[in-house]
Scaffold this motif. Sequence first.
Motif, short mmCIF file in Angstrom:
data_model
loop_
_atom_site.label_atom_id
_atom_site.label_comp_id
_atom_site.label_asym_id
_atom_site.label_seq_id
_atom_site.Cartn_x
_atom_site.Cartn_y
_atom_site.Cartn_z
N ALA A 5 0.83 -1.21 0.00
CA ALA A 5 0.00 0.00 0.00
C ALA A 5 0.86 1.25 0.00
O ALA A 5 0.65 2.17 -0.79
CB ALA A 5 -0.92 -0.01 1.22
N ASP A 6 1.89 1.31 0.87
CA ASP A 6 2.75 2.49 0.93
C ASP A 6 3.59 2.63 -0.32
O ASP A 6 3.77 3.72 -0.87
CB ASP A 6 3.66 2.43 2.16
N GLU A 7 4.14 1.49 -0.84
CA GLU A 7 5.02 1.55 -2.01
C GLU A 7 4.23 1.81 -3.28
O GLU A 7 4.71 2.48 -4.19
CB GLU A 7 5.83 0.25 -2.12
N ALA A 8 2.98 1.34 -3.35
CA ALA A 8 2.17 1.61 -4.53
C ALA A 8 1.79 3.07 -4.61
O ALA A 8 1.72 3.64 -5.69
CB ALA A 8 0.92 0.74 -4.52
N SER A 9 1.58 3.68 -3.44
CA SER A 9 1.24 5.10 -3.44
C SER A 9 2.43 5.96 -3.83
O SER A 9 2.26 7.04 -4.37
CB SER A 9 0.74 5.51 -2.05
N SER A 10 3.66 5.50 -3.57
CA SER A 10 4.85 6.25 -3.95
C SER A 10 5.31 5.95 -5.37
O SER A 10 6.33 6.46 -5.79
CB SER A 10 6.00 5.95 -2.96
N GLY A 11 4.60 5.05 -6.09
CA GLY A 11 4.93 4.76 -7.49
C GLY A 11 5.95 3.68 -7.67
O GLY A 11 6.40 3.45 -8.80
N LYS A 12 6.38 3.00 -6.64
CA LYS A 12 7.37 1.94 -6.75
C LYS A 12 6.68 0.61 -7.09
O LYS A 12 5.49 0.44 -6.89
CB LYS A 12 8.16 1.81 -5.45
N LYS A 13 7.49 -0.33 -7.58
CA LYS A 13 6.96 -1.64 -7.93
C LYS A 13 6.67 -2.44 -6.68
O LYS A 13 7.41 -2.38 -5.70
CB LYS A 13 7.98 -2.39 -8.81
N ALA A 14 5.59 -3.17 -6.70
CA ALA A 14 5.20 -3.96 -5.54
C ALA A 14 6.23 -5.06 -5.29
O ALA A 14 6.69 -5.72 -6.22
CB ALA A 14 3.83 -4.59 -5.77
N PRO A 15 6.61 -5.27 -4.02
CA PRO A 15 7.65 -6.26 -3.72
C PRO A 15 7.13 -7.69 -3.64
O PRO A 15 7.91 -8.61 -3.45
CB PRO A 15 8.17 -5.80 -2.36
N CYS A 16 5.82 -7.89 -3.74
CA CYS A 16 5.28 -9.24 -3.58
C CYS A 16 5.58 -10.09 -4.80
O CYS A 16 5.92 -9.60 -5.88
CB CYS A 16 3.77 -9.18 -3.33
N LYS A 17 5.39 -11.40 -4.65
CA LYS A 17 5.70 -12.34 -5.71
C LYS A 17 4.62 -12.41 -6.78
O LYS A 17 4.87 -12.94 -7.86
CB LYS A 17 5.94 -13.74 -5.11
N SER A 18 3.43 -11.91 -6.47
CA SER A 18 2.32 -11.91 -7.43
C SER A 18 1.78 -10.49 -7.56
O SER A 18 0.76 -10.16 -6.94
CB SER A 18 1.24 -12.88 -6.99
N PRO A 19 2.44 -9.63 -8.31
CA PRO A 19 2.01 -8.22 -8.39
C PRO A 19 0.65 -8.04 -9.05
O PRO A 19 -0.10 -7.13 -8.70
CB PRO A 19 3.13 -7.55 -9.20
N LEU A 20 0.30 -8.90 -10.00
CA LEU A 20 -0.99 -8.76 -10.67
C LEU A 20 -2.14 -9.02 -9.70
O LEU A 20 -3.13 -8.25 -9.66
CB LEU A 20 -1.05 -9.72 -11.85
N THR A 21 -2.01 -10.09 -8.91
CA THR A 21 -3.04 -10.37 -7.91
C THR A 21 -3.12 -9.26 -6.87
O THR A 21 -4.21 -8.86 -6.43
CB THR A 21 -2.74 -11.72 -7.23
N CYS A 22 -1.96 -8.73 -6.48
CA CYS A 22 -1.93 -7.65 -5.50
C CYS A 22 -2.59 -6.38 -6.05
O CYS A 22 -3.33 -5.68 -5.35
CB CYS A 22 -0.49 -7.38 -5.10
N GLN A 23 -2.37 -6.07 -7.31
CA GLN A 23 -2.96 -4.89 -7.92
C GLN A 23 -4.48 -5.01 -8.01
O GLN A 23 -5.22 -4.07 -7.70
CB GLN A 23 -2.36 -4.68 -9.31
N ARG A 24 -4.98 -6.18 -8.40
CA ARG A 24 -6.42 -6.38 -8.47
C ARG A 24 -7.05 -6.31 -7.08
O ARG A 24 -8.16 -5.77 -6.91
CB ARG A 24 -6.71 -7.74 -9.12
N LEU A 25 -6.36 -6.84 -6.11
CA LEU A 25 -6.89 -6.80 -4.74
C LEU A 25 -6.95 -5.37 -4.22
O LEU A 25 -7.89 -5.00 -3.48
CB LEU A 25 -6.02 -7.69 -3.85
#
Length: 400
Positions: A280-300
């Motif tokens: 949540a904090d890194e997505a708001s700052s424009g950085k790439k999500a550190p999780c292993k499944s960024p697509l699932t994280c973005q949809r969530l």
Amino acid sequence: MVIHESSTLLMWKRSCRTSDQGKTRLQWVDASKSCASSLLTRQPYPPEMIAAPADANGFRRWHEAGNDDHIPPADVRIVTSDGQSITAHSSLLGSASPVLERLLYRPRKTWNSDRIIHILGVPHDAVLAFVRFLHFSSRTVLTSREAEEAMERHGVALLVLSHAYRVPWLKRGCEAAAAARVSAENVMDVLKLARMCDALWLRQRCMRQVAKDFAAVQQTEGWRFVQKHDPALELEILQFLEEADQRKKRWSRERANQEMYQILGEAMDCLQHIFAGGCADEASSGKKAPCKSPLTCQRLQHLLRHYATCDKKLAPKCCPHCTRMRRLFRLHSSLCDQTASCKVPLCKQFKLKAERDLGEEKTWGLLVKKVTTARTMASLASRERSELVQRSWSRYRGAR
């Protein structure tokens, strides 16, 4: 024992020619005593007859050592359909085939009559190749170039002979050679042969070939012959095709379910580290999500934003997106083991509700178990492997 009796008779006849009746009786007794002494000293045969090994394995080792000049004469004659004969050794044939062993040691009319075995119904060259296979060891004979050429020319006849005379190692080699040459044009002929010879492995391979290319098999003459003259085989093939189709559908359904469980497991991981301050904090700052499944994280995250701003989430007829989000919260609550320190919304509330309702529903509990298993398997698959394991896996995938 026959050799001793014949030698005794010769000694008795010679004594009769040079002596009278009294001396003949004495010499007969002396000859019998000498024969008995030879039996007690365990030398029943002359040295030239005991030079060859008695067992088949010793004969093979003796032949491979290069002692071809001292091979004993063949004592069996095999007669083929065209009247030609093939000489062989009884010790090798008997050790390789129990059927030939019974034929060789059956009672004969006289003790000095020839041993003759009739192998009819196959060409002379096929019988000759069969006898040559029996004269060598089972481990090395199938890997030579001559053996491959014999399999290519007489594969069908060798399969029939190895089945009829019970030579299992040769039968397995013939099945492998026949399976390597199976195609849509000849699969029905090979299948009928496998049924007659009780070759289960070859029969299964033929069934798979029929299921793989059934449209081409239907255009062949073999399939039309089976439809007219062998309805039992046609019914068996159709049943196998139906079972293969049902099995394929079941595997596709199970694979889809496993993918769904894996996606739900990834959603639980994303939900946990989103509220822990990761994505949540890194997505708001424009950085790439550190999780292993960024697509699932973005949809969530999109689903969470909708749930936070939706006015119908508490209405009797809630919107489907909010309903999906509440089910994800409930699934997280069923999987979470840190209720006191968990930052995911509604985790504690769903825990208390489950305790008040005396446990969860059976279907929901099965879903929780499936998702837990999928998460565990995903964690095992994503762990670091040693270099040796990686090389073995790459070699295995290359072999497939």
